[in-house]
Design a protein around this motif. Structure first.
Motif, PDB file in Angstrom:
ATOM      1  N   LEU A 169      70.515   6.704  54.985  1.00  0.00           N
ATOM      2  CA  LEU A 169      70.164   6.129  56.285  1.00  0.00           C
ATOM      3  C   LEU A 169      70.279   7.177  57.384  1.00  0.00           C
ATOM      4  CD1 LEU A 169      71.881   2.607  56.141  1.00  0.00           C
ATOM      5  CD2 LEU A 169      69.419   3.104  56.125  1.00  0.00           C
ATOM      6  N   GLY A 170      71.317   7.998  57.285  1.00  0.00           N
ATOM      7  CA  GLY A 170      71.459   9.090  58.247  1.00  0.00           C
ATOM      8  C   GLY A 170      70.320  10.084  58.151  1.00  0.00           C
ATOM      9  N   LEU A 171      69.861  10.334  56.932  1.00  0.00           N
ATOM     10  CA  LEU A 171      68.723  11.235  56.739  1.00  0.00           C
ATOM     11  C   LEU A 171      67.465  10.666  57.388  1.00  0.00           C
ATOM     12  CD1 LEU A 171      67.396  13.717  55.441  1.00  0.00           C
ATOM     13  CD2 LEU A 171      67.168  12.376  53.329  1.00  0.00           C
ATOM     14  N   MET A 172      67.221   9.378  57.188  1.00  0.00           N
ATOM     15  CA  MET A 172      66.065   8.734  57.811  1.00  0.00           C
ATOM     16  C   MET A 172      66.165   8.793  59.334  1.00  0.00           C
ATOM     17  SD  MET A 172      65.552   5.375  55.378  1.00  0.00           S
ATOM     18  CE  MET A 172      64.290   4.758  56.486  1.00  0.00           C
ATOM     19  N   PHE A 173      67.369   8.589  59.847  1.00  0.00           N
ATOM     20  CA  PHE A 173      67.566   8.667  61.291  1.00  0.00           C
ATOM     21  C   PHE A 173      67.263  10.076  61.802  1.00  0.00           C
ATOM     22  CE2 PHE A 173      70.304   9.783  64.872  1.00  0.00           C
ATOM     23  CZ  PHE A 173      69.985   8.782  65.787  1.00  0.00           C
ATOM     24  N   GLY A 174      67.739  11.081  61.086  1.00  0.00           N
ATOM     25  CA  GLY A 174      67.513  12.456  61.509  1.00  0.00           C
ATOM     26  C   GLY A 174      66.051  12.854  61.486  1.00  0.00           C
ATOM     27  N   LEU A 175      65.277  12.222  60.626  1.00  0.00           N
ATOM     28  CA  LEU A 175      63.860  12.568  60.503  1.00  0.00           C
ATOM     29  C   LEU A 175      62.952  11.748  61.418  1.00  0.00           C
ATOM     30  CD1 LEU A 175      63.590  12.921  56.610  1.00  0.00           C
ATOM     31  CD2 LEU A 175      63.773  14.768  58.303  1.00  0.00           C
ATOM     32  N   THR A 176      63.404  10.563  61.815  1.00  0.00           N
ATOM     33  CA  THR A 176      62.489   9.656  62.530  1.00  0.00           C
ATOM     34  C   THR A 176      63.034   9.155  63.863  1.00  0.00           C
ATOM     35  OG1 THR A 176      63.400   7.713  61.382  1.00  0.00           O
ATOM     36  CG2 THR A 176      61.554   8.843  60.329  1.00  0.00           C
ATOM     37  N   ALA A 177      64.230   9.534  64.256  1.00  0.00           N
ATOM     38  CA  ALA A 177      64.841   8.951  65.463  1.00  0.00           C
ATOM     39  C   ALA A 177      64.155   9.383  66.747  1.00  0.00           C
ATOM     40  CB  ALA A 177      66.331   9.309  65.529  1.00  0.00           C
ATOM     41  N   VAL A 182      67.326  18.761  62.497  1.00  0.00           N
ATOM     42  CA  VAL A 182      67.343  19.521  61.251  1.00  0.00           C
ATOM     43  C   VAL A 182      68.741  19.601  60.653  1.00  0.00           C
ATOM     44  CG1 VAL A 182      66.861  21.752  60.187  1.00  0.00           C
ATOM     45  CG2 VAL A 182      65.350  20.872  61.983  1.00  0.00           C
ATOM     46  N   TYR A 183      69.711  19.970  61.466  1.00  0.00           N
ATOM     47  CA  TYR A 183      71.065  20.165  60.928  1.00  0.00           C
ATOM     48  C   TYR A 183      71.652  18.854  60.409  1.00  0.00           C
ATOM     49  CZ  TYR A 183      70.866  24.778  63.057  1.00  0.00           C
ATOM     50  OH  TYR A 183      70.504  26.061  63.388  1.00  0.00           O
ATOM     51  N   PHE A 184      71.469  17.788  61.167  1.00  0.00           N
ATOM     52  CA  PHE A 184      72.005  16.493  60.736  1.00  0.00           C
ATOM     53  C   PHE A 184      71.287  16.002  59.476  1.00  0.00           C
ATOM     54  CE2 PHE A 184      72.090  11.789  60.987  1.00  0.00           C
ATOM     55  CZ  PHE A 184      73.463  11.607  60.910  1.00  0.00           C
ATOM     56  N   ALA A 185      69.962  16.181  59.429  1.00  0.00           N
ATOM     57  CA  ALA A 185      69.196  15.759  58.248  1.00  0.00           C
ATOM     58  C   ALA A 185      69.599  16.571  57.022  1.00  0.00           C
ATOM     59  CB  ALA A 185      67.698  15.905  58.521  1.00  0.00           C
ATOM     60  N   THR A 186      69.841  17.865  57.214  1.00  0.00           N
ATOM     61  CA  THR A 186      70.274  18.719  56.103  1.00  0.00           C
ATOM     62  C   THR A 186      71.646  18.306  55.596  1.00  0.00           C
ATOM     63  OG1 THR A 186      69.015  20.588  56.991  1.00  0.00           O
ATOM     64  CG2 THR A 186      70.725  21.084  55.382  1.00  0.00           C
ATOM     65  N   TYR A 187      72.540  18.043  56.536  1.00  0.00           N
ATOM     66  CA  TYR A 187      73.891  17.587  56.180  1.00  0.00           C
ATOM     67  C   TYR A 187      73.835  16.290  55.367  1.00  0.00           C
ATOM     68  CZ  TYR A 187      78.050  14.733  57.109  1.00  0.00           C
ATOM     69  OH  TYR A 187      79.117  13.891  57.001  1.00  0.00           O
ATOM     70  N   CYS A 188      73.040  15.349  55.828  1.00  0.00           N
ATOM     71  CA  CYS A 188      72.946  14.064  55.133  1.00  0.00           C
ATOM     72  C   CYS A 188      72.310  14.197  53.756  1.00  0.00           C
ATOM     73  CB  CYS A 188      72.162  13.062  55.980  1.00  0.00           C
ATOM     74  SG  CYS A 188      73.024  12.494  57.452  1.00  0.00           S
ATOM     75  N   SER A 189      71.300  15.038  53.645  1.00  0.00           N
ATOM     76  CA  SER A 189      70.629  15.204  52.354  1.00  0.00           C
ATOM     77  C   SER A 189      71.554  15.863  51.329  1.00  0.00           C
ATOM     78  CB  SER A 189      69.352  16.021  52.524  1.00  0.00           C
ATOM     79  OG  SER A 189      69.641  17.309  53.043  1.00  0.00           O
ATOM     80  N   ILE A 190      72.312  16.875  51.773  1.00  0.00           N
ATOM     81  CA  ILE A 190      73.227  17.564  50.853  1.00  0.00           C
ATOM     82  C   ILE A 190      74.318  16.625  50.361  1.00  0.00           C
ATOM     83  CG2 ILE A 190      74.993  19.365  50.688  1.00  0.00           C
ATOM     84  CD1 ILE A 190      73.267  21.076  52.531  1.00  0.00           C
ATOM     85  N   PHE A 191      74.919  15.887  51.283  1.00  0.00           N
ATOM     86  CA  PHE A 191      76.035  15.026  50.878  1.00  0.00           C
ATOM     87  C   PHE A 191      75.565  13.778  50.135  1.00  0.00           C
ATOM     88  CE2 PHE A 191      78.521  17.706  53.581  1.00  0.00           C
ATOM     89  CZ  PHE A 191      79.805  17.620  53.062  1.00  0.00           C
ATOM     90  N   SER A 192      74.347  13.359  50.355  1.00  0.00           N
ATOM     91  CA  SER A 192      73.837  12.242  49.548  1.00  0.00           C
ATOM     92  C   SER A 192      73.707  12.660  48.089  1.00  0.00           C
ATOM     93  CB  SER A 192      72.493  11.758  50.094  1.00  0.00           C
ATOM     94  OG  SER A 192      71.519  12.775  50.011  1.00  0.00           O
ATOM     95  N   VAL A 193      73.278  13.907  47.850  1.00  0.00           N
ATOM     96  CA  VAL A 193      73.171  14.419  46.479  1.00  0.00           C
ATOM     97  C   VAL A 193      74.553  14.588  45.862  1.00  0.00           C
ATOM     98  CG1 VAL A 193      72.458  16.386  45.072  1.00  0.00           C
ATOM     99  CG2 VAL A 193      70.961  15.557  46.900  1.00  0.00           C
ATOM    100  N   LEU A 194      75.496  15.142  46.638  1.00  0.00           N
ATOM    101  CA  LEU A 194      76.847  15.362  46.114  1.00  0.00           C
ATOM    102  C   LEU A 194      77.530  14.046  45.743  1.00  0.00           C
ATOM    103  CD1 LEU A 194      78.165  18.173  48.504  1.00  0.00           C
ATOM    104  CD2 LEU A 194      77.392  18.404  46.133  1.00  0.00           C
ATOM    105  N   TRP A 195      77.353  13.038  46.582  1.00  0.00           N
ATOM    106  CA  TRP A 195      77.977  11.753  46.282  1.00  0.00           C
ATOM    107  C   TRP A 195      77.271  11.047  45.127  1.00  0.00           C
ATOM    108  CZ3 TRP A 195      82.356   9.219  47.464  1.00  0.00           C
ATOM    109  CH2 TRP A 195      83.159   9.767  48.474  1.00  0.00           C
ATOM    110  N   MET A 196      75.986  11.285  44.970  1.00  0.00           N
ATOM    111  CA  MET A 196      75.284  10.736  43.812  1.00  0.00           C
ATOM    112  C   MET A 196      75.827  11.354  42.524  1.00  0.00           C
ATOM    113  SD  MET A 196      73.013   8.668  42.631  1.00  0.00           S
ATOM    114  CE  MET A 196      71.893   8.238  43.966  1.00  0.00           C
ATOM    115  N   ILE A 197      76.061  12.674  42.556  1.00  0.00           N
ATOM    116  CA  ILE A 197      76.644  13.345  41.398  1.00  0.00           C
ATOM    117  C   ILE A 197      78.046  12.808  41.120  1.00  0.00           C
ATOM    118  CG2 ILE A 197      77.468  15.561  40.510  1.00  0.00           C
ATOM    119  CD1 ILE A 197      75.208  16.911  42.057  1.00  0.00           C
TER     120      ILE A 197
END
Length: 244
Positions: free
Chosen positions: A183-191, A197-212
């Motif tokens: 949701l944070g990634l979507m917000f960073g891309l469409t808000a 960029v930085y917030f979207a990158t942060y959200c994308s990285i941690f979404s992958v880490l938490w998925m793992i």
């Protein structure tokens, strides 16, 4: 245990002073037939699980470490989300991490309890966290007990693998964290008109880490339950119901 001619028949000793049935003792053939859900982890499997996925004590310790790490991480990000919520209260906003990280921290605490044999603390625990360090009598070791006939057998009572409800709860709460970051990634891309960029990158990285982390926890618990069931039988898995 059966004895023939002064020896032991039908069982082999495990590295942790317990005994395995022959059919469950790890062999090269067993290692070659690694389950698909373990192979998905690739080179991460021996790191997160254990070099020996047939050893319930080693897997129990990995679950303990895994749970403690998630408790620390969840607590840190929950505090951060709480501060963000205080900053957003004037505008009526809320950081959903207050809810998602609280859930992941709670489920991790319950997993930790399960990894401690269904107890929050054991004064006789020699290894791992939340236990008493130093020397203890061999008869009182957390990882094993001694029979009256002189044979060292690991006690199944020291294991309380997570039950179905706890496994589902752990996966759901951790996946909620993933959804929060998405949701944070979507917000960073469409808000706004520009991409954060930085917030979207942060959200994308941690979404992958938490998925793992979510998938690793699922596999770790599954392998741990299989190891306990193989060594001690289905009765030991039924005892895990006290961990919910």
């Amino acid at each position: 245990m059966r004895r023939t001619g002064g020896g032991v028949s039908g069982r082999l000793r495990s590295p942790h002073k317990g005994v395995y049935d022959n059919e469950y003792f790890p062999t090269n053939d067993d290692e070659d037939e690694m389950p698909r859900y373990v192979r998905v982890l690739g080179p991460l499997a021996p790191i997160f699980l254990s070099p020996d996925r047939f050893d319930p004590e080693a897997l129990q310790n990995r679950l303990r470490i895994y749970s403690l790490c998630l408790i620390v991480i969840s607590s840190f990000f929950w505090g951060w989300a709480l501060l963000n919520t205080f900053d957003l209260r004037k505008s009526g906003g809320i950081d959903l991490g207050v809810v998602s990280f609280f859930g992941s921290g709670l489920s991790s605490a319950l997993l930790l309890r399960s990894s401690l044999g269904g107890k929050w603390y054991d004064k006789n625990q020699r290894f791992g966290c939340c236990g008493k360090g130093g020397d203890v009598d061999d008869d009182d070791l957390y990882l094993g007990s001694r029979n009256t006939d002189g044979n060292n057998n690991t006690s199944s009572k020291q294991h309380s693998p997570p039950g179905r409800a706890l496994r589902v709860f752990a996966v759901v709460t951790q996946f909620a964290v993933v959804c929060n970051y998405l949701l944070g990634l979507m917000f960073g891309l469409t808000a706004g008109k520009q991409v954060y960029v930085y917030f979207a990158t942060y959200c994308s990285i941690f979404s992958v880490l938490w998925m793992i982390s979510c998938y690793t926890g699922f596999v770790l618990v599954k392998v741990y339950r299989e190891a306990v069931g193989n060594v001690y039988g289905e009765e030991a898995l039924n005892d895990g119901s006290k961990s919910h």
